[in-house]
Design a protein around this motif. Structure first.
Motif, PDB file in Angstrom:
ATOM      1  N   VAL A  24       0.835  -1.197   0.000  1.00 48.88           N
ATOM      2  CA  VAL A  24       0.000   0.000   0.000  1.00 48.88           C
ATOM      3  C   VAL A  24       0.872   1.250   0.000  1.00 48.88           C
ATOM      4  O   VAL A  24       0.606   2.224  -0.723  1.00 48.88           O
ATOM      5  N   GLN A 181      -4.999   4.745   5.890  1.00 49.39           N
ATOM      6  CA  GLN A 181      -5.195   3.472   5.205  1.00 49.39           C
ATOM      7  C   GLN A 181      -6.504   3.434   4.437  1.00 49.39           C
ATOM      8  O   GLN A 181      -6.517   3.129   3.246  1.00 49.39           O
ATOM      9  N   ASN A 182      -7.604   3.755   5.096  1.00 53.34           N
ATOM     10  CA  ASN A 182      -8.913   3.661   4.449  1.00 53.34           C
ATOM     11  C   ASN A 182      -9.129   4.716   3.372  1.00 53.34           C
ATOM     12  O   ASN A 182      -9.930   4.523   2.457  1.00 53.34           O
ATOM     13  N   ARG A 186      -6.402   3.184   0.169  1.00 49.71           N
ATOM     14  CA  ARG A 186      -7.368   2.536  -0.718  1.00 49.71           C
ATOM     15  C   ARG A 186      -7.518   3.256  -2.048  1.00 49.71           C
ATOM     16  O   ARG A 186      -7.686   2.612  -3.089  1.00 49.71           O
TER      17      ARG A 186
END
Length: 603
Positions: A24, A181-182, A186
């Protein structure tokens, strides 16, 4: 690594958010690096500087400046796990202003970058019915932007640009509110693979167009004589530097969101070569399309080759109007610009959000709203008007040439010569990475990079002073060019002088000790034990789970005792050769038991 605050210290805040995995992070870093410049700047730079021969200095620049500087910023962010201002403060209090300088640069870039993103969004829809008609240049400047003939600052808004830019800021707000992160993670997991696929489709279609071979020959036919021209090498280093998102706090901020045990150097290699691979892919697609355009117009490729805004919003619409599958090419091209621009904008604004969050001790959502809303208002007021294009032009040039380059040069020189930080950062990078760095990395990062950056800065400075900029009025350039560039430095210095409150993240103990210098910090020890006595003033930690900060040494709690922890497990311990000495990051009094909130405190 669990940290315990000393008695009486402020309670720890919620843990910093983090990317869920190295993959990521890599996609987010590539999303930041792959921006508008990869698509509309690299192809023309390569064409103008030796064609295929340009790939040699380009590769040399990538290996001797781009990737080493990328890894340097990874080391700073990951070691101190904070925004750019706090990371530099933890490295050494005297370097905090560099972090604020980088944050200011990101602030300025984001304010105008969002407007270009709005243009790309609108042109994605314009491609469906080819709204620019037979004259894309007139449509772009007169019909679409309604550019004023007067070079000034006005507030005559262009409704369509105002609306599109507002949507871009709203989308950015949503992504950043979702978190590291979200939100950031993403959106890059989705957009970066999609961006690559879309551009591959563009390349495949472009290669089937009549005249595509002529465009590729123009791009890749090597002019070996160009390798003897120093300007070509400077152009290569400049392209690498501007395309990797180094020098304005992005990679420091992103690497601070990595988990303690993350392979940093290998990640840097993937990001560096991934970014360059996309640039070459963009070059193939763009020049194959320009070859078709030249053939259709019956002119040589050099008459249609261009870069920047002219390539994206004038040359490509012309190609789209003439080419088979033109509508598909147009939608894919401008959607690619939109996605590339959006992932870059996310990373740029995150630098500001992280800095404000650390400084004020705010919850993430409060910091995001407090940063994005004022930036959006400023962006909409200044750049969505009929006078916005000239303002964007001047601001973009000066913040890049005299902001990013100057900030990177100063930071590298200070970390190399001022505080001798490179050995410590090298050891930190090596402690968690599979690809080990050695003396060569320190030579290229601390030697080659500042020389090249210094040359670029001096050359641009002397040229701009002698010739002015773009024939624009002196007052306009002095205010929004020189004034902005100098003002960022002054503001950064003033911000570094504002004390950090107990609510800020500076109240937390740093995960790694400050990097001190035997000369600069000689006053920090007293009596018979000057700082120079310590063979390793930085107290290098082989990894983040080996904690030699004030708290750990004071309590004897280093999880993996090293040389200094073995020599003394309290604030004042027995050193090799006898005697006692204070820990080198304290003010130097052996009786000190609680770190003071002074410049000597590495928090």
């Amino acid at each position: 690594m669990t940290q315990q605050s000393p008695p009486g210290a402020p309670a720890r805040q919620a843990p910093r958010e983090a990317f869920s995995s190295r993959t990521v992070f890599i996609l987010a870093a590539i999303g930041s690096a792959v921006g508008l410049g990869n698509i509309w700047r690299f192809p023309y730079i390569a064409y103008e500087n030796g064609g295929g021969a340009f790939l040699i200095p380009y590769l040399v620049a990538l290996l001797t400046a781009g990737i080493p500087l990328l890894m340097l910023e990874y080391g700073v962010g990951h070691r101190y796990r904070a925004s750019a201002p706090l990371a530099f403060r933890r490295l050494h209090p005297k370097t905090e202003w560099i972090g604020w300088w980088q944050m200011g640069i990101s602030f300025v870039i984001a304010v105008y970058y969002a407007v270009i993103l709005g243009w790309a969004m609108l042109y994605t829809f314009f491609s469906i019915d080819k709204a620019w008609g037979a004259d894309p240049a007139t449509f772009f400047l007169s019909d679409f932007l309604q550019v004023s003939e007067e070079v000034t600052v006005g507030f005559d808004f262009v409704p369509s640009v105002l609306l599109a830019t507002g949507i871009a800021w709203l989308a950015l707000l949503v992504v950043l509110l979702l978190g590291v992160q979200n939100g950031i993670g993403r959106v890059n997991l989705i957009l970066i693979p999609l961006l690559v696929v879309m551009f591959l489709v563009i390349v495949v279609i472009a290669l089937t167009l009549p005249g595509a071979t002529d465009g590729l020959n123009a791009l890749f036919t090597p002019n070996w004589a160009a390798l003897g021209n120093s300007a070509v090498w400077v152009a290569a280093y400049g392209q690498i530097f501007f395309s990797l998102s180094v020098g304005f706090g992005i990679m420091i901020t992103y690497s601070s969101y990595l988990k303690p045990k993350t392979d940093l150097t290998s990640s840097g290699l993937v990001v560096g070569f991934g970014n360059s691979s996309f640039e070459i892919l963009a070059g193939i697609g763009v020049f194959a399309a320009l070859g078709f355009m030249a053939g259709a117009a019956g002119v040589p490729v050099d008459e249609v080759a261009t870069s920047g805004i002219g390539l994206a919003f004038i040359a490509f619409p012309t190609i789209i109007s003439q080419a088979p599958f033109g509508t598909l090419i147009g939608v894919l091209f401008f959607a690619s610009l939109t996605f590339a621009g959006f992932t870059s904008l996310v990373s740029i604004v995150e630098v500001v959000v992280a800095a404000v969050q650390d400084k004020l001790g705010l919850r993430r959502r409060t910091a995001v709203v407090g940063v994005v809303v004022p930036m959006a208002i400023l962006s909409l007021l200044l750049f969505t008007t009929t006078t916005g294009l000239n303002l964007l032009d001047v601001t973009d040039n000066f913040v890049n040439q005299f902001g990013i380059v100057a900030a990177a040069l100063v930071s590298v020189m200070l970390l190399t010569a001022g505080f001798s930080a490179l050995p410590t950062l090298r050891d930190h990078l090596n402690s968690v990475s599979s690809f080990k760095l050695g003396r060569t990395w320190m030579v290229v990062a601390g030697g080659v990079t500042p020389i090249v950056l210094g040359y670029i800065l001096i050359d641009t400075l002397t040229t701009t002073i002698a010739e002015g900029y773009g024939g624009m009025p002196t007052w306009f350039v002095n205010t929004f060019g020189w004034g902005m560039a100098i003002g960022l430095v002054v503001i950064a210095y003033l911000l570094s002088k504002i004390p950090w409150s107990d609510a800020s993240r500076a109240s937390e103990l740093s995960p790694s000790p400050a990097i001190l210098d035997a000369h600069t910090d000689r006053h920090r020890l007293h009596g018979a034990h000057p700082l120079a006595r310590w063979s390793d003033t930085a107290l290098r930690t082989p990894a983040l789970d080996q904690d030699f900060s004030y708290r750990a040494v004071e309590g004897g709690g280093a999880t993996s005792p090293g040389r200094h922890a073995a020599e003394g497990s309290t604030t004042s311990g027995t050193v090799a050769g006898g005697g006692t000495a204070s820990a080198p990051w304290t003010a130097g009094t052996a009786e000190t038991t609680t770190p003071s909130r002074s410049e000597e405190d590495p928090r």
